[in-house]
Design an enzyme around this catalytic site. Structure first.
Site, PDB file in Angstrom:
ATOM      1  N   SER A  69      16.324   2.125  -4.141  1.00  0.00           N
ATOM      2  CA  SER A  69      15.599   3.114  -4.926  1.00  0.00           C
ATOM      3  C   SER A  69      16.483   3.652  -6.051  1.00  0.00           C
ATOM      4  O   SER A  69      17.015   2.885  -6.850  1.00  0.00           O
ATOM      5  CB  SER A  69      15.112   4.220  -3.982  1.00  0.00           C
ATOM      6  OG  SER A  69      14.181   5.051  -4.614  1.00  0.00           O
ATOM      7  N   HIS A 123      11.692  -0.668  -6.448  1.00  0.00           N
ATOM      8  CA  HIS A 123      10.269  -0.411  -6.206  1.00  0.00           C
ATOM      9  C   HIS A 123       9.738   0.528  -7.285  1.00  0.00           C
ATOM     10  O   HIS A 123      10.508   1.139  -8.027  1.00  0.00           O
ATOM     11  CB  HIS A 123      10.057   0.216  -4.824  1.00  0.00           C
ATOM     12  CG  HIS A 123      10.614   1.609  -4.714  1.00  0.00           C
ATOM     13  ND1 HIS A 123       9.839   2.749  -4.791  1.00  0.00           N
ATOM     14  CD2 HIS A 123      11.888   2.047  -4.556  1.00  0.00           C
ATOM     15  CE1 HIS A 123      10.596   3.813  -4.677  1.00  0.00           C
ATOM     16  NE2 HIS A 123      11.851   3.429  -4.528  1.00  0.00           N
TER      17      HIS A 123
END
Length: 400
Positions: A105, A128
């Site tokens: 992330s 993501h």
């Protein structure tokens, strides 16, 4: 609650969410910083904040020419990550990011923005689309969705694009896949420069709860039963972080009064110290046997009053600890979807009567039997959990 903290795994050893300030070690003109925790604007117990990170960065000696940033982090808040990334970009020293386990992330774009990105063998990157929690009507939902796609996602993709030389659109497509990139794939995608040493990404991932990133039927299962959105800090339902801070302050005061110097001492240790103090104060010189009946002792009035006061304070402290623990049992059962919010008061009252039995009963209920997100409400109790509660504790009429 922090979504990376494993739920229901108190007995399993894991990397604690409590974060020490990033420790800097210097060797000649090379400094080493470690980013081993979630990235969270609260900092301290909840993770590494940009304020904490930059404070350590500012304390580095002026003659440092290289910063080795060792990373094993599940990521966290986007703008905290961007602030850390830009602080490293602004530093005059060369920044070499080394992924020792996983950079997921927001930790992944911090790593990608370094002057050089090194993947240890078996380490991983995770990329993501950005996600958020929003309360509001359909227009609010659409606005946030547009902002996520047009601002957050493109902003993050531009970091990967600058590193690899590929287009922003290429990385938007890759982020949509929720990709775990091995060390080899990271180099092949030109996010990483090289691979070296030995690492263990699977072991590193196991230290954090990454199920928040899981997808179901091709889409992310963002509304997991064991992840609850933070409550408001306004009057009404208290914010969980505020409750934790209040309890910590209370226990710190008890520790100080008892002379417990270990700031990380458990509640059990503090209560044992309290028992020891009370026992010492109860010791008095033996009374003359000829003047007192068996079982009677002489106690100084001031000592007796102090003993009574300390005992009352200890009982108050224990009651507060018991209440918080039992509130936590109910909150966990609601988060797991084992009971409905409408019945929490009834279950909480039963915990005061028989904690062990009621806790075991709640844990025997199936998870996700009750939807976590409210889609409507009724003034009648119709859930499977309410039926089980009525069967366990039958009454003529269910209180509402």
């Amino acid at each position: 609650m922090n979504p990376f903290r494993p739920a229901g795994r108190a007995s399993v050893e894991r990397t604690p969410i409590r974060a020490e300030l990033p420790s800097a070690k210097t060797s000649g003109t090379t400094a080493t910083l470690r980013l081993y925790d979630p990235i969270d604007s609260w900092g301290e117990w909840w993770g590494i904040s940009a304020k904490e990170f930059t404070r350590v960065l500012d304390e580095l000696p002026d003659d440092v020419t290289e910063i080795r940033l060792l990373i094993n982090s599940p990521g966290g808040e986007v703008f905290e990550g961007i602030a850390i990334m830009n602080a490293l970009r602004s530093h005059p020293a060369k920044v070499t990011a080394i992924v020792e386990g996983i950079a997921a992330s927001s930790a992944s774009f911090i790593a990608a923005a370094a002057d050089e990105l090194v993947m240890m063998q078996n380490s991983q990157l995770y990329i993501h689309n950005a996600w958020a929690i929003v309360l509001g009507d359909a227009a609010d939902m659409r606005d946030v969705a547009d902002e996520l796609e047009n601002s957050f996602d493109r902003n993050i993709a531009s970091v990967y694009a600058a590193k690899s030389g590929d287009t922003v659109e290429h990385w938007l497509a890759e982020m949509e896949k929720d990709r775990f990139l091995t060390a080899e794939e990271a180099v092949a995608e030109k996010l990483a420069d090289r691979i070296e040493g030995v690492g263990d990404a699977e072991s590193a991932k196991a230290k954090f709860d990454l199920s928040v990133f899981a997808r179901k039927d091709g889409r992310r299962a963002a509304a997991r039963a064991d992840v609850q959105t933070p409550s408001s800090s306004e009057p009404g339902t208290p914010n969980r972080k505020e409750t934790v801070v209040a309890h910590d302050d209370f226990m710190a005061g008890v520790r100080d009064r008892l002379g417990v110097t270990d700031a990380d001492a458990s509640d059990e240790t503090v209560m044992a110290a309290l028992d020891e103090v009370l026992a010492e104060q109860a010791e008095t010189p033996a009374a003359p046997a000829a003047t007192l009946p068996d079982g009677a002792i002489i106690v100084d009035k001031a000592a007796h009053e102090q003993l009574v006061s300390d005992a009352a304070a200890g009982r108050t402290a224990m009651n507060a600890i018991n209440a918080q623990r039992r509130d936590g049992i109910i909150a966990a059962a609601m988060q797991d979807g084992r009971i409905a919010a409408s019945a929490k008061d009834g279950w909480r009252a039963q915990l005061d009567k028989d904690e062990d039995g009621i806790k075991a009963l709640l844990e025997s209920f199936p998870k996700n039997a009750v939807p976590v997100e409210e889609v409507g409400h009724s003034d009648t109790l119709t859930s499977a959990e309410d039926a089980m509660y009525s069967q366990a504790f039958p009454t003529e009429e269910v209180a509402r």
